[in-house]
Design an enzyme around this catalytic site. Structure first.
Site, PDB file in Angstrom:
ATOM      1  N   CYS A  41      39.717  43.851  38.239  1.00 53.00           N
ATOM      2  CA  CYS A  41      40.098  44.317  39.574  1.00 53.00           C
ATOM      3  C   CYS A  41      40.596  45.756  39.548  1.00 53.00           C
ATOM      4  O   CYS A  41      40.408  46.500  40.502  1.00 53.00           O
ATOM      5  CB  CYS A  41      41.195  43.421  40.154  1.00 53.00           C
ATOM      6  SG  CYS A  41      40.617  41.820  40.746  1.00 53.00           S
ATOM      7  N   HIS A 100      36.776  36.431  44.841  1.00 51.61           N
ATOM      8  CA  HIS A 100      35.770  37.425  44.478  1.00 51.61           C
ATOM      9  C   HIS A 100      34.977  36.911  43.276  1.00 51.61           C
ATOM     10  O   HIS A 100      35.520  36.176  42.441  1.00 51.61           O
ATOM     11  CB  HIS A 100      36.420  38.756  44.069  1.00 51.61           C
ATOM     12  CG  HIS A 100      36.763  39.652  45.210  1.00 51.61           C
ATOM     13  ND1 HIS A 100      37.826  40.525  45.171  1.00 51.61           N
ATOM     14  CD2 HIS A 100      36.174  39.857  46.419  1.00 51.61           C
ATOM     15  CE1 HIS A 100      37.891  41.213  46.295  1.00 51.61           C
ATOM     16  NE2 HIS A 100      36.899  40.823  47.071  1.00 51.61           N
ATOM     17  N   ASP A 120      47.251  47.811  47.807  1.00 49.56           N
ATOM     18  CA  ASP A 120      46.232  47.193  46.968  1.00 49.56           C
ATOM     19  C   ASP A 120      45.250  48.186  46.352  1.00 49.56           C
ATOM     20  O   ASP A 120      44.263  47.781  45.732  1.00 49.56           O
ATOM     21  CB  ASP A 120      45.439  46.158  47.776  1.00 49.56           C
ATOM     22  CG  ASP A 120      46.218  44.870  47.984  1.00 49.56           C
ATOM     23  OD1 ASP A 120      47.213  44.660  47.269  1.00 49.56           O
ATOM     24  OD2 ASP A 120      45.828  44.074  48.855  1.00 49.56           O
TER      25      ASP A 120
END
Length: 261
Positions: free
Chosen positions: A254, A160, A57
């Site tokens: 992100c 988020h 990630d």
């Protein structure tokens, strides 16, 4: 930014992640490179963080820290699968000669800490509910000396804050009201009465996981209604396709940690 060299969906820590999902890593790299090239073409500088094997990630670089006026509040991840990412980010910033503050409480960087405006008048929108500890909000206020606006998320798809709000400029947001508690909705409506309200279908492809430089808004290509809405407000939408990285629950924001010096 960090290239998705080791990107895979090996565990599930958000509703977007389905272990066993086949990832086309070559396509993920190509799409990520398109995003990087987009920033360069818009005149922005892009620094790269080296990917680490075993940390799939790391491509979601926004979660690694928050930077305001050259001060870095390092991340502390909630899930152990991502914990070592915080070390990689903090090491990079120290190597760059930046002041790094290690956090006491869980915070997932710009995933949950969104800066609105610049200089001493900047405000930080701070999310909690799924990842960041609410106590980290006061910690961020101490570190950065900025007003913190705490907002509670209620829909696990928008785990988020940067999946439910896009900061377009110092006074304008785009957001999904349904992602927040009634109290947090009221706060946002009072502070940003002219905010762009996203279509739920666009939010569902992480359309709000967008990056704006105050004029250009880089957002997922499938968020067509949101692109039209921000264009009506005078912004220039710049669509990009990050379909492979969406499999891990991420979009342009992100993948992008803004370094505010």
């Amino acid at each position: 930014m960090c290239p998705p060299t080791h990107f895979a969906v090996e565990y599930a820590i958000n509703p977007w992640m389905l272990p066993g999902t086949v990832v086309d890593r070559r396509l993920a790299l190509a799409q990520w490179e398109e995003l990087r090239r987009t920033y360069l073409d818009l005149g922005h500088r892009v620094d790269l963080l080296a990917p680490v094997p075993g940390l799939p990630d790391m491509v979601y670089a926004a979660n690694g820290a928050t930077v305001v006026d050259g001060t870095v509040l390092a991340a502390r991840f909630r899930h152990p699968q991502r914990a070592a990412e915080a070390v990689a980010h903090a090491t990079w910033f120290r190597w760059a000669g930046t002041c790094v503050v290690e956090p006491e409480f869980v915070n997932e960087g710009e995933g949950d800490l969104l800066v609105v405006g610049s200089g001493p008048d900047a405000v930080i929108l701070a999310g909690h509910g799924f990842r960041t500890d609410p106590r980290a909000h006061a910690e961020a206020a101490r570190v950065f000396g900025r007003e913190i606006v705490s907002l509670e998320l209620v829909d696990p798809r928008y785990y988020h804050l940067d999946t439910a709000i896009a900061v377009l400029d110092a006074t304008t947001l785009a957001w999904l009201p349904e992602a927040f508690t009634p109290a947090s909705r009221a706060v946002l409506q009072e502070r940003f009465p002219d905010a762009v309200v996203a279509d739920p279908a666009d939010a569902a492809v992480l359309g709000l996981n967008a990056v704006s430089d105050g004029r250009h808004v880089v957002l997922p290509v499938r968020a067509t209604r949101l692109a039209a809405a921000v264009a009506e407000r005078g912004f220039v939408p710049v669509p990009v396709d990050l379909s492979e990285l969406l499999k891990g629950g991420g979009g342009p924001k992100c993948c992008t940690l803004e370094v505010r010096t």
